[in-house]
Design an enzyme around this catalytic site. Structure first.
Site, PDB file in Angstrom:
ATOM      1  N   HIS A  79       0.495  -1.087   0.072  1.00 46.05           N
ATOM      2  CA  HIS A  79      -0.094   0.095  -0.181  1.00 46.05           C
ATOM      3  C   HIS A  79       0.300   1.067   0.005  1.00 46.05           C
ATOM      4  O   HIS A  79       0.818   2.413  -0.968  1.00 46.05           O
ATOM      5  CB  HIS A  79      -0.989   0.152   1.378  1.00 46.05           C
ATOM      6  N   ARG A 102     -17.663  19.163 -23.493  1.00 42.01           N
ATOM      7  CA  ARG A 102     -18.388  18.935 -23.996  1.00 42.01           C
ATOM      8  C   ARG A 102     -20.315  18.848 -23.609  1.00 42.01           C
ATOM      9  O   ARG A 102     -20.244  18.252 -22.376  1.00 42.01           O
ATOM     10  CB  ARG A 102     -17.991  16.886 -24.347  1.00 42.01           C
ATOM     11  N   GLY A 120     -14.816  11.037 -31.299  1.00 38.67           N
ATOM     12  CA  GLY A 120     -14.529   9.747 -30.551  1.00 38.67           C
ATOM     13  C   GLY A 120     -14.639   8.455 -30.135  1.00 38.67           C
ATOM     14  O   GLY A 120     -15.932   8.151 -31.249  1.00 38.67           O
ATOM     15  N   THR A 121     -13.531   7.977 -30.516  1.00 40.95           N
ATOM     16  CA  THR A 121     -13.138   6.646 -31.291  1.00 40.95           C
ATOM     17  C   THR A 121     -13.228   5.723 -30.428  1.00 40.95           C
ATOM     18  O   THR A 121     -13.755   4.353 -30.937  1.00 40.95           O
ATOM     19  CB  THR A 121     -11.350   6.511 -30.807  1.00 40.95           C
ATOM     20  N   ASN A 122     -14.184   5.510 -29.416  1.00 44.53           N
ATOM     21  CA  ASN A 122     -14.406   4.517 -28.592  1.00 44.53           C
ATOM     22  C   ASN A 122     -15.891   4.326 -29.038  1.00 44.53           C
ATOM     23  O   ASN A 122     -16.019   2.878 -29.482  1.00 44.53           O
ATOM     24  CB  ASN A 122     -14.782   5.203 -27.109  1.00 44.53           C
ATOM     25  N   CYS A 156     -10.690  12.926 -28.779  1.00 49.06           N
ATOM     26  CA  CYS A 156     -10.638  12.404 -27.300  1.00 49.06           C
ATOM     27  C   CYS A 156     -10.795  11.325 -26.491  1.00 49.06           C
ATOM     28  O   CYS A 156     -10.849  11.149 -25.789  1.00 49.06           O
ATOM     29  CB  CYS A 156     -11.027  13.640 -26.327  1.00 49.06           C
TER      30      CYS A 156
END
Length: 788
Positions: free
Chosen positions: A416, A560, A679-681, A729
């Site tokens: 951690h 956006r 927005g390639t997704n 983006c």
């Protein structure tokens, strides 16, 4: 029994973070993906919310109102006050009775889980899972509690309540405050999971957390339960495996003097025992995993990383009962930086080595040694000191934040303390074995967190700092900034991370999302407007956007407009009338919804107008999910209606996320836009007809598919003709391979995740130089041909 407050792993997916937290959502996601996860269920965040909003304290207020009152009066930078007030909150939560509606559901779910294994009472682990935990923006490692080897329904209910209380530990409260999370919006789910009877266990990073080399997997392993590794109680074995070839590149066999096991006397809970006494003296320095097991662990890690599309921090265990490998937790690694080169520093007579350990967080830190052993000593650590301790406890986070570097006796690179040091950007060396003995209070030292070395005095050749910087105990390590023709921007999801994103040197913000700001108001935005609270909504937006445009000024910020699907709106108070859509990603979202509910789009434009009136001239607005020219025309009309003039007051652009917008790009340019952003997704899943959240077809999801690249190439070409700026983006902007392709296609800018900005800038610079070299060579060859 129909459950209101319980969700089984099989019912959950990664999108369910608001309901069951990051831990719970990931366990559900991995279960659905066929990863070997021990079964279990989640007591949802709705249960915690119901508890704090319905249970009353002595003065008649709800528990939530009482907690918020205490928190509002707490200065998190005052360690003593923070400890006292958070302890008061925890004690209050534990003392209150659990509502019967929740208790009965836990009893029934635990009974069902036990019956799956043919037992009356099965051993379980009860882990907290905060709704802000395990998100990519911040590592919350160990901020809430985990209880192992819990058995019996009464014990399970008690531990669930203690998990709720752990939301208010001093370290969790401090962490939330510093990371910018709203305390009133963070809830907690409790994960109840079949306990693995661990023979060996540990932690794995599917990208090297020290060098950020994504071709390497780092595995830490110890005997018994993995809590020993996570907490740093034991220095674990460390193995480095190369992805693909599965070659074991490095092995570090540690001295594992203790291990954590189920308490043999009570049969409940856990205890630390001597490895030599429990297993035999030969196990102390014996390799924990066989080579075949190392490779098996690495391969399952690579599978999980491939599923999520991002390097993962994974807890694993081998069960002594069936000998099988199980995954008990996975979350995204949030601390990767550009790969750190571990070249040997130039040795001089000044570089006297005092200690060597494991480089856990890269960088150089120099200053005065302050040794502490307990959390109640953290006030001794002042700004710029070197914190030295046996093992950094999570309660020491406030002191860690002030320190110039961390040095510990124990721990491995995946404990951690190492994770938190990397996130805070503080150099750290762990596992030195004798730092608290060799180093003395007041000594001046230099810590090299990359190579894992501690030097006597201030080493000039390493820190290269001015005398006054030395006196302040601050180290500045910087390189010449890269200048690229293609701008490299950052995506910002929440205003709270704006300063951190701006500090990367990004050329602006290519995507500022509205969703967190609008959904974060705690109710459906239309409900706010209908109740006459439009001003409150606008002010919330102004405040959030202002934070970002101020941090980046004069660099441009593209906001956006709202793009939340109906299923996200439905979860909010006032969202009961949201339509039930079979596939919300193809439904009522983006500009479609904005034009159907213009009062919401108007509120966004009014917020932007106020900021323009305040003098901010670095704002652009882009419309999501555009597929018709008329949508752009109507959005401009609404903007003008509130006094906001597109192209004059603000830059006005569109997202290219659908094949339709790519194919009508010339019409959109003629209508009048200043910029576009890919927005390639969405563009990829809509072009290839692939649901990227569907594990059966995810293997076909490819942003470099020829069809996707042809659409991108076409859009860039047309935009250049009309003088329209092009950007991206989507997640692809953070991928070096895709970045190279986009630079060659002539894109004007890339907007990457903040932690990828530095890496992408290097990739872009290198690719631009390569293109110039290729062009020069072609010219040379052409001239040579003319000569002959």
């Amino acid at each position: 029994m129909e459950y209101r407050f319980i969700k089984w792993f099989e019912e959950l997916r990664k999108e369910d973070v608001p309901l069951v937290g990051g831990k719970g959502a990931n366990l559900g996601e991995m279960t659905s993906a066929g990863i070997p996860v021990p079964p279990g269920f989640c007591v949802t965040a709705e249960a915690y919310k119901y508890f704090v909003e319905n249970v009353k304290v002595e003065d008649g207020r709800t528990l939530q109102e009482w907690i918020m009152d205490v928190v509002s009066k707490t200065n998190v930078d005052d360690s003593k006050q923070l400890q006292e007030n958070t302890a008061k909150i925890r004690e209050k939560i534990i003392s209150m009775e659990m509502p019967e509606e929740i208790a009965k559901e836990i009893e029934q779910a635990y009974k069902e889980l036990s019956q799956r294994f043919g037992k009356e009472e099965v051993y379980v682990a009860v882990r907290s899972s905060a709704t802000a935990e395990d998100l990519p923006e911040a590592s919350f490692a160990g901020q809430q509690e985990t209880y192992l080897d819990v058995v019996g329904v009464d014990d399970v209910k008690e531990k669930v309540k203690r998990c709720w209380a752990s939301l208010w530990t001093a370290r969790a409260t401090f962490y939330r405050a510093k990371q910018g999370f709203d305390h009133s919006k963070v809830y907690l789910s409790a994960v109840v999971q079949k306990m693995v009877n661990s023979e060996t266990s540990g932690v794995m990073f599917t990208a090297n957390p020290v060098t950020s080399d994504r071709s390497e997997i780092m595995i830490n392993a110890a005997w018994g339960l993995g809590e020993a590794v996570v907490s740093g109680a034991v220095s674990p074995d460390e193995y480095i495996v190369e992805k693909g070839t599965w070659k074991i590149k490095e092995k570090f066999i540690a001295k594992k003097e203790i291990m954590i096991v189920r308490d043999p006397e009570t049969g409940k809970g856990t205890v630390k025992v001597s490895t030599a006494e429990y297993l035999g003296p030969e196990y102390v320095e014996k390799q924990v995993l066989t080579d075949d097991q190392i490779i098996e662990v690495a391969q399952i890690g690579a599978k999980i990383e491939e599923h999520y599309g991002w390097p993962q921090d994974i807890e694993w265990a081998y069960d002594k009962d069936d000998g099988k490998l199980y995954i008990v937790q996975s979350r995204p690694v949030t601390t990767l930086k550009e790969e750190v080169k571990t070249e040997e520093a130039e040795m001089t007579e000044e570089m006297k080595v005092l200690l060597k350990g494991l480089g856990a967080s890269p960088g150089i830190g120099a200053g005065k040694v302050v040794i502490i052993f307990e959390a109640n000593e953290i006030d001794k650590v002042k700004e710029g000191d070197i914190l030295v301790t046996t093992m950094t406890n999570p309660d020491m986070v406030p002191a860690m934040k002030r320190a110039a570097a961390i040095v510990t006796d124990e721990g491995g690179r995946t404990c951690h303390a190492a994770i938190v040091s990397r996130e805070l950007g503080i150099p750290a060396v762990v596992g030195t074995k004798e730092a608290t003995k060799v180093l003395k209070d007041g000594m001046m030292i230099t810590v090299d967190g990359t190579r894992g070395v501690v030097y006597e005095g201030i080493v000039k050749s390493l820190v290269k700092e001015k005398e006054e910087e030395k006196a302040a105990g601050q180290v500045v390590v910087a390189g010449a900034p890269l200048v690229t023709a293609t701008e490299v921007k950052a995506n910002v999801s929440m205003p709270e991370v704006a300063e951190r994103a701006a500090a990367t040197g990004a050329d602006g913000v290519g995507l500022l999302r509205a969703e967190h700001m609008i959904l974060g108001i705690g109710a459906h935005p239309i409900k706010f407007i209908n109740e006459g609270k439009e001003e409150e909504l606008i002010e919330k937006l102004v405040e959030g956007i202002r934070t970002v445009v101020t941090a980046f000024y004069p660099r441009r910020v593209w906001y956006r407009t709202l793009d939340a699907p109906t299923n996200e709106f439905r979860e909010l108070p006032g969202g009961e009338d949201e339509p039930e859509e079979r596939n919300p990603m193809l439904g009522w979202r983006g500009i479609r919804r904005g034009l159907d509910q213009p009062e919401l789009l108007k509120a966004e434009f009014k917020a932007i107008k106020r900021l323009v009136e305040e003098g901010y001239d670095n704002i652009g607005v882009m419309l999501p999910l555009v597929s018709h020219v008329e949508q752009v025309r109507e959005a401009k009309r609404i903007a003008r209606e509130v006094g906001l003039e597109p192209h004059k007051d603000i830059e006005f652009g569109v997202m290219v996320e659908t094949p339709a917008s790519a194919l009508i790009i010339e019409d959109l340019c003629k209508e009048g836009i200043d910029f576009i952003s890919f927005g390639t997704n969405d563009l990829t899943q809509y072009t290839l007809a692939i649901d990227r959240d569907n594990e059966r077809v995810f293997k076909l999801y490819d942003e470099t598919h020829p069809a996707v690249l042809k659409l991108i190439k076409h859009v860039i070409k047309v935009c250049k003709k009309y003088g329209v700026e092009t950007s991206i983006c989507g997640q692809a902007a953070s991928d070096p391979k895709m970045a190279k392709i986009l630079v060659r296609l002539g894109i004007d800018s890339l907007s990457a995740n903040p932690d990828a900005v530095e890496l992408i800038r290097k990739v872009v610079a290198r690719e631009e130089q390569r293109m110039m070299l290729e062009a020069a060579r072609k010219q040379i060859y052409k001239e040579e041909e003319l000569e002959f």
